[in-house]
Motif scaffolding. Sequence first.
Motif, mmCIF file in Angstrom:
data_model
loop_
_atom_site.group_PDB
_atom_site.id
_atom_site.type_symbol
_atom_site.label_atom_id
_atom_site.label_comp_id
_atom_site.label_asym_id
_atom_site.label_seq_id
_atom_site.Cartn_x
_atom_site.Cartn_y
_atom_site.Cartn_z
ATOM 1 N N ILE A 64 68.220 -51.148 97.109
ATOM 2 C CA ILE A 64 67.647 -51.324 98.455
ATOM 3 C C ILE A 64 67.490 -52.815 98.708
ATOM 4 O O ILE A 64 67.788 -53.624 97.825
ATOM 5 N N PHE A 141 67.441 -55.246 95.663
ATOM 6 C CA PHE A 141 66.432 -54.832 94.685
ATOM 7 C C PHE A 141 66.929 -53.574 93.996
ATOM 8 O O PHE A 141 67.385 -52.622 94.637
ATOM 9 N N GLU A 144 66.013 -49.217 89.450
ATOM 10 C CA GLU A 144 66.355 -48.729 88.111
ATOM 11 C C GLU A 144 66.989 -49.813 87.258
ATOM 12 O O GLU A 144 67.621 -49.516 86.246
ATOM 13 N N ARG A 221 70.764 -41.679 83.417
ATOM 14 C CA ARG A 221 69.828 -42.197 82.422
ATOM 15 C C ARG A 221 70.017 -41.521 81.072
ATOM 16 O O ARG A 221 69.963 -42.175 80.033
ATOM 17 N N GLN B 50 57.683 -54.289 101.438
ATOM 18 C CA GLN B 50 56.943 -54.500 100.180
ATOM 19 C C GLN B 50 56.447 -53.176 99.617
ATOM 20 O O GLN B 50 56.531 -52.925 98.410
ATOM 21 N N GLN B 52 57.634 -50.208 100.225
ATOM 22 C CA GLN B 52 58.802 -49.432 99.795
ATOM 23 C C GLN B 52 59.252 -49.890 98.407
ATOM 24 O O GLN B 52 59.513 -49.071 97.523
ATOM 25 N N THR B 53 59.311 -51.200 98.224
ATOM 26 C CA THR B 53 59.731 -51.758 96.940
ATOM 27 C C THR B 53 58.762 -51.332 95.835
ATOM 28 O O THR B 53 59.189 -50.926 94.751
ATOM 29 N N TYR B 56 59.217 -47.500 95.100
ATOM 30 C CA TYR B 56 60.417 -47.179 94.341
ATOM 31 C C TYR B 56 60.324 -47.705 92.920
ATOM 32 O O TYR B 56 60.806 -47.091 91.975
ATOM 33 N N SER B 57 59.690 -48.857 92.779
ATOM 34 C CA SER B 57 59.504 -49.445 91.460
ATOM 35 C C SER B 57 58.610 -48.553 90.602
ATOM 36 O O SER B 57 58.890 -48.318 89.422
ATOM 37 N N SER B 59 58.086 -45.371 90.915
ATOM 38 C CA SER B 59 58.640 -44.043 90.629
ATOM 39 C C SER B 59 59.997 -44.135 89.935
ATOM 40 O O SER B 59 60.688 -43.135 89.793
ATOM 41 N N SER B 60 60.351 -45.330 89.461
ATOM 42 C CA SER B 60 61.644 -45.458 88.774
ATOM 43 C C SER B 60 61.566 -44.759 87.420
ATOM 44 O O SER B 60 60.489 -44.657 86.826
ATOM 45 N N LEU B 61 62.697 -44.296 86.937
ATOM 46 C CA LEU B 61 62.748 -43.575 85.657
ATOM 47 C C LEU B 61 62.294 -44.480 84.512
ATOM 48 O O LEU B 61 61.639 -44.027 83.573
ATOM 49 N N ASP B 62 62.636 -45.743 84.606
ATOM 50 C CA ASP B 62 62.261 -46.715 83.584
ATOM 51 C C ASP B 62 60.742 -46.808 83.477
ATOM 52 O O ASP B 62 60.171 -46.743 82.392
ATOM 53 N N ASP B 65 59.225 -43.578 82.182
ATOM 54 C CA ASP B 65 59.453 -43.459 80.738
ATOM 55 C C ASP B 65 58.415 -44.269 79.970
ATOM 56 O O ASP B 65 57.794 -43.779 79.018
ATOM 57 N N LYS B 75 58.997 -37.337 73.768
ATOM 58 C CA LYS B 75 60.126 -36.547 74.230
ATOM 59 C C LYS B 75 60.258 -35.296 73.379
ATOM 60 O O LYS B 75 60.189 -35.341 72.188
ATOM 61 N N SER B 78 64.497 -31.202 71.354
ATOM 62 C CA SER B 78 65.481 -30.241 71.874
ATOM 63 C C SER B 78 64.782 -28.910 72.100
ATOM 64 O O SER B 78 63.762 -28.631 71.478
ATOM 65 N N PRO B 79 65.272 -28.097 72.971
ATOM 66 C CA PRO B 79 64.628 -26.788 73.192
ATOM 67 C C PRO B 79 64.759 -25.926 71.940
ATOM 68 O O PRO B 79 65.688 -26.115 71.157
ATOM 69 N N TYR B 81 65.888 -22.780 70.312
ATOM 70 C CA TYR B 81 66.817 -21.704 70.668
ATOM 71 C C TYR B 81 66.449 -20.461 69.886
ATOM 72 O O TYR B 81 66.442 -20.471 68.661
ATOM 73 N N GLU B 83 67.171 -17.184 68.265
ATOM 74 C CA GLU B 83 68.391 -16.464 67.874
ATOM 75 C C GLU B 83 68.241 -14.980 68.173
ATOM 76 O O GLU B 83 69.200 -14.298 68.489
#
Lengths: 557, 91
Positions: A64, A141, A144, A221, B50, B52-53, B56-57, B59-62, B65, B75, B78-79, B81, B83
């Motif tokens: 953005i 910007f 991510e 990701r 500002q 908006q920035t 987004y910042s 809610s970023s995946l980084d 995390d 994390k 793994s699920p 499984y 049998e």
Amino acid sequence: MHKHNRLFLLSLFFSVLLCLIIVRLFYIQILAADTFFSNNYLHTVRITPDRGSIYDRNNEPLVINRTDYLAFASPKDIKDKDIYIKKIDSILKIGEATLSSRIDMEKVWVPIQAGITEDKKRELASLNLRGIGFEKGQARFYPESSLAAQLLGFVGKDNEGDPTGYFGLEGYYSRDLSGLPGLFKSELDVIGKPIFVGVQDMINGENGRDLKLNLDKVVQRIAKSKLELGMGKYGAREGCIIIADPHTLEIIALTCLPDFDPDEYYKFSQENFTNPTISALYEPGSIFKPLIMAAALNESVITPDEKFNESGAVHEGGYTIKTWDDTYEGVITLTRALEKSSNVAMVHVGKKLGNEKLLTYLSKFGIGENTNIDLQGEISGFLKPKSQWYSIDYATATFGQGITITPIQMIRAFSALINGGYIMEPHVVGEIDSKNGEKKHIAPKIVRRIFSEKTSFQIRSMLQKTVEHAEAKWDRPKGYAIGGKTGTAQIPLAGHYDSSKTIASFIGFAPTDNPKFVALVIYKEPKSSPWGSETAAPTFFEMVKELLVYYNIEPAN
Amino acid sequence: MKIGTKSVLFIGILILLVTNIVLFAKGIVMADTAQKIQITIERLKIENNQLQTKLYSSSSLDKLDKTAQSLGFTKIASPLYLENPRYAQAQ
């Protein structure tokens, strides 16, 4: 009499004055019109369009715009240069010596620093210094950060100092993203307020168009994090992962390492900007075998259960071709040949297909042809003409050596195996949206059909068995039907192959009955092991575990 | 008659003069208002950008995390499984 003379002289004086005025007006308005014509009150302002934003398929932002400023100095208004520099450097921290060299006291306007954020601007403004000003600008910007650096590209300046996109999507779609500038002409009074009875003209520009990608930020990701782990674990020099929808060839994820930070692209080597998935050629190795197998199935010259006597090495054109481990199982089915990745069996399949048809299929796969993916920097590679092919070339082509492709060409051809036989045009962008509400959807495009549905079904089955009966014990998610093939290709160096350096790869898809995704993992020169089965394949399965959960794909049984 | 025409002309000119002054003054006020509104629009655009920035910042995946890790949300590798899922299915 005297009275009349005085009146006459007075009239003559005023007449002469009037004539002078007329002559002067004639000179100003007619003879020297160009020099004198200027409306000092008319201000023309260029309206810079907003650059379009880039979103993923779920409308999550990838790129953005943010407001930034250029701080400039007006040296004529500076009272004490030393105090001025000290105060500014306390906030900008670029070095007093650097600042001092930039501020030339003889000049009227001097740029101090570009790319200043709103917060920094506020801090500088709070100093209440005379001789400092700010020009509003726009910068990109990346919420991510470098998640999809090579895919997105970056925005730099062109020769005229205007923002322009380089590499990736910013480069390919630069025109759509840039928009068109507008113009605003306004007559202002001496204190800068508009004069409404004067000229007020506007030529409307157009803000840049937004791009909505087929990319999924979450899948991107997942891919990047697995690639980062793999690069560290296997000590590879380079690595790439591509994930796509095999039916439409929408690119869902595309990542390569090493990459760069698009916010500070200028700090990185230009090598990092190129996208190896579209700009680098490599010999695919064994992941190419399913394509040749499918070609032979399609021509009905073989069947999956047909027997072949794998008795030993074969000789072709003065060369000896062996299996990867120089072991031979005797009479095996062609499905088993694919499972154990037998080079000698593939040479046999190639002979059954015939040289003419082999070349035809190589062309149909798209070798030497641009895929027309919407990214800047694609190369097509080269398929040498028939006159330059020797018997050894036909033999080695059957196991993916002696021919070169880009990773995107590989995934495109492989997708045709599993989607019913269609070569599709890959696309990163799914929709282009204008600010006026117009939306341009980019539909999937069939380039040509190269296999029948029956062939597609047969090869998918064979690839599923290849994964299930693989010699390497992978940590596969239980209950899921996954198909794929490993590849370990030697790297050619000055006319021969370097046995110590390989390109290790794995290409796979799931679920086999109706593939939701196809993924290609490539490591260049992995140090821990040269084999695709020990490097790229484990990365693929680690990634698939997360993708199966993300896509809510039920187990087969 | 002459006096009547002169008066009409005089009154007309007076009216035009007053109208001109009033319109001119209104024009200046409008220009001032327009400039203030323009400044407000610019300021709101910058604030909007500002926010908006920042949004987004955040809610970023980084960022998510890092926040998850700092809060101890590890994390799930793994699920699990099943049998033989007959017990799960029986419910």
